[in-house]
Write an enzyme that holds these catalytic residues in place. Structure first.
Site, PDB file in Angstrom:
ATOM      1  N   ARG A  51       0.803  -1.225   0.000  1.00 37.01           N
ATOM      2  CA  ARG A  51       0.000   0.000   0.000  1.00 37.01           C
ATOM      3  C   ARG A  51       0.835   1.274   0.000  1.00 37.01           C
ATOM      4  NH1 ARG A  51      -3.232  -3.729   2.767  1.00 37.01           N
ATOM      5  NH2 ARG A  51      -5.245  -4.025   1.730  1.00 37.01           N
ATOM      6  N   GLU A  74       5.650 -11.258  14.628  1.00 38.98           N
ATOM      7  CA  GLU A  74       5.078 -11.837  15.841  1.00 38.98           C
ATOM      8  C   GLU A  74       5.212 -13.364  15.832  1.00 38.98           C
ATOM      9  OE1 GLU A  74       0.853 -11.689  18.260  1.00 38.98           O
ATOM     10  OE2 GLU A  74       1.249 -10.226  16.681  1.00 38.98           O
TER      11      GLU A  74
END
Length: 182
Positions: A70, A107
């Site tokens: 993006r 993560e």
């Protein structure tokens, strides 16, 4: 643009950012910048807000770096506003030629981003742009990659920041977001 006009414009843009609960997985509230582009006025106002901010950056900028994917929506527009080149940072295996890369932790695992090695030749300072800052891992990795090439990061700029995730604290460069969600 005065502060009242700026706040009014930010509210218009925020009104057009759709939120999707439990996407891409349960417990995530996804903020979708694409929905802004469905309204011509909101899209134009967002472009004005972006241009207003990037023209106010105090440090000199030699190039705009857009983060996949993006960041590619806003990077070329910002580069044109500043009259500098646009350079993409992509995920591993997406760019041809000689590359520089950095591996970083997510993560649940690791990822790699890459940049064409010759794209930073002659550059001393860049602006890194993306649509959203969440945990900050990719933006931090981009800063580290740019700095490993001997180039300064003038600013990291995003449209939206999810402040509750603490990503901004990981960014080793000046940081600015247009819209901040808790």
């Amino acid at each position: 643009m005065d502060e009242l006009d700026r706040e009014r414009k930010l509210e218009l843009v925020k009104k057009h950012i759709n939120s999707y609960p439990d996407f891409p997985k349960e417990g995530i509230l996804f903020r979708d910048i694409f929905s802004v582009f469905n309204d011509q006025t909101a899209s134009e106002v967002l472009q004005e807000l972006i241009a207003d901010h990037v023209k106010s950056i105090e440090k000199s900028v030699d190039a705009v770096i857009g983060l996949e994917s993006r960041g590619f929506l806003f990077g070329p527009q910002i580069a044109n506003t500043l009259s500098v080149p646009f350079i993409p940072i992509r995920k591993k295996g997406k760019l041809p030629g000689e590359l520089v890369r950095i591996e970083y932790s997510l993560e649940y695992g690791k990822d790699v981003i890459e940049l064409q090695k010759d794209s930073l030749c002659g550059k001393s300072s860049v602006l890194i742009v993306d649509d959203l800052l969440a945990t900050g891992g990719t933006m931090k990795a981009a800063c580290d990659l740019i700095k490993s090439c001997g180039v300064d990061v003038a600013e990291c700029f995003v449209i939206m920041e999810l402040s509750g995730l603490g990503g901004k604290s990981k960014i080793p460069a000046p940081f600015h977001s247009l819209i901040c969600y808790d």
